[in-house]
Write an enzyme that holds these catalytic residues in place. Structure first.
Site, PDB file in Angstrom:
ATOM      1  N   THR A 197      -8.003  12.838  -8.831  1.00 35.13           N
ATOM      2  CA  THR A 197      -7.961  11.399  -8.676  1.00 35.13           C
ATOM      3  C   THR A 197      -9.339  10.785  -8.931  1.00 35.13           C
ATOM      4  OG1 THR A 197      -6.196  11.602  -7.051  1.00 35.13           O
ATOM      5  CG2 THR A 197      -7.517   9.598  -6.963  1.00 35.13           C
ATOM      6  N   GLY A 227       1.591   9.473  -3.578  1.00 32.92           N
ATOM      7  CA  GLY A 227       0.567   9.841  -2.607  1.00 32.92           C
ATOM      8  C   GLY A 227      -0.126   8.633  -2.009  1.00 32.92           C
ATOM      9  N   ASP A 228      -1.363   8.832  -1.595  1.00 36.88           N
ATOM     10  CA  ASP A 228      -2.092   7.783  -0.885  1.00 36.88           C
ATOM     11  C   ASP A 228      -2.726   6.747  -1.801  1.00 36.88           C
ATOM     12  OD1 ASP A 228      -3.838  10.011  -1.652  1.00 36.88           O
ATOM     13  OD2 ASP A 228      -5.435   8.871  -0.683  1.00 36.88           O
ATOM     14  N   GLY A 251      -2.914  13.848  -0.648  1.00 37.85           N
ATOM     15  CA  GLY A 251      -2.495  12.508  -0.277  1.00 37.85           C
ATOM     16  C   GLY A 251      -1.660  12.385   0.971  1.00 37.85           C
TER      17      GLY A 251
END
Length: 331
Positions: A197, A227-228, A251
């Site tokens: 990321t 995910g986050d 995440g």
């Protein structure tokens, strides 16, 4: 003070995993994105413009798990997530599970500025993007051979794999990513990638903070997993009163821990310093639960933090007070 910090993923990055040529290439890409963003800050650009431009530079690079270099899903496609946030009013835009979008972070900004919503997903987000002129590309644009091999390994093993996890097999020395804008990364023997990321945080000369994050998620992910990264408070947060944060890592743990907002809360309600707030959340809260990863952060005064609880994190930073650097491993 103006400040910029960025990351390209955290995880299993032992020193022996890169030779001198490979490491130099990664550092060159990080320097390219950092210097591009910092030049905009010097010119008076807003923090929001700066983090978008910095993340776009990383999305365009096939070495990172975002945009062009995104990992493959179980179905052999790319589903991209991104978000960005402005600290002055906490305006936020995010997209999840989008396909074919060249720069998901810019689509997230369109959501923030051209809609009444915060988060759009899937086909609806893509329709919105086309309506507002977002750039799209055919699947071939996103195909990177080393990511494809990573996906084959994960499918063969029957597991979902963090993009920065250790490889299942020995790397193929003939695996060469395509060239990108900025520093040349061609004609280098590449290891099975552990880059992840991407994200950036900034403080502009007016005291404004902003954060942006972008990812392709987990290799071999299924069922529209998100995910986050596109979730405000989990993977991305910005508030001029406290801090701006962009996270990277596993995440699910960052979502459960509401990591980015938890750090901001410690600063706002407990008067904890940025560095201490990051340490508490990453090492005392997240790590005991098995949450691996890191983040980049900047506070209202322009102080930066780049903590991680993994072997390494691709990161770069620069401030107007003379602090600057590029790093990969634990220093």
């Amino acid at each position: 003070m103006i400040s910029l910090a960025l990351h390209g993923g955290a995880g299993t990055i032992p020193r022996h995993s890169l030779d001198a040529t490979q490491e130099a290439a990664y550092r060159a890409v990080l320097a390219h994105a950092r210097d591009l963003g910092y030049a905009l800050l010097v010119q008076g650009a807003s923090a929001l413009d700066v983090v978008e431009a910095t993340v776009r530079a990383l999305e365009d690079c096939p070495l990172f798990n975002a945009g062009r270099g995104a990992v493959f899903t179980h179905e052999g496609i790319h589903e991209l997530d991104a978000s960005l946030m402005r600290g002055a009013d906490r305006a936020t835009g995010a997209v999840a599970g989008v396909r074919g979008v060249v720069n998901p972070v810019s689509l997230a900004r369109l959501v923030m500025e051209q809609s009444e919503h915060v988060l759009l997903a899937g086909a609806g987000a893509e329709e919105f993007g086309r309506l507002h002129g977002a750039a799209f590309a055919e699947p071939a644009y996103f195909f990177v051979e080393h990511r494809h091999k990573q996906w084959i390994e994960a499918r063969t093993a029957g597991r979902v794999q963090l993009d920065h996890a250790a490889p299942l097999n020995e790397p193929d020395p003939t695996d060469v990513p395509p060239a990108i804008g900025g520093p040349s990364v061609g004609a280098i023997e590449w290891p099975n990638p552990r880059m992840g990321t991407v994200g950036a945080v900034a403080r502009d000369q007016f005291g404004g903070l902003a954060a942006a994050t972008s990812t392709g998620g987990m290799t071999n992910k299924r069922w529209g997993r998100v995910g986050d990264t596109p979730l405000p408070g989990a993977g991305t947060w910005a508030d001029d009163r406290t801090c701006a944060i962009s996270c990277t890592g596993h995440g699910e743990f960052f979502i459960r821990g509401v990591v980015a907002y938890d750090i901001a809360c410690l600063i706002e309600y407990k008067a904890v310093s940025l560095a201490e707030a990051c340490r508490i959340v990453l090492f005392e809260k997240l790590l005991p639960l098995g949450g691996e990863g890191g983040l980049v952060a900047v506070d209202a005064a322009g102080n930066i933090a780049l903590p991680f609880n993994s072997d390494g994190m691709y990161r770069a930073w620069r401030t107007s007070e003379g602090s600057e650097g590029i790093a990969i491993y634990k220093e």
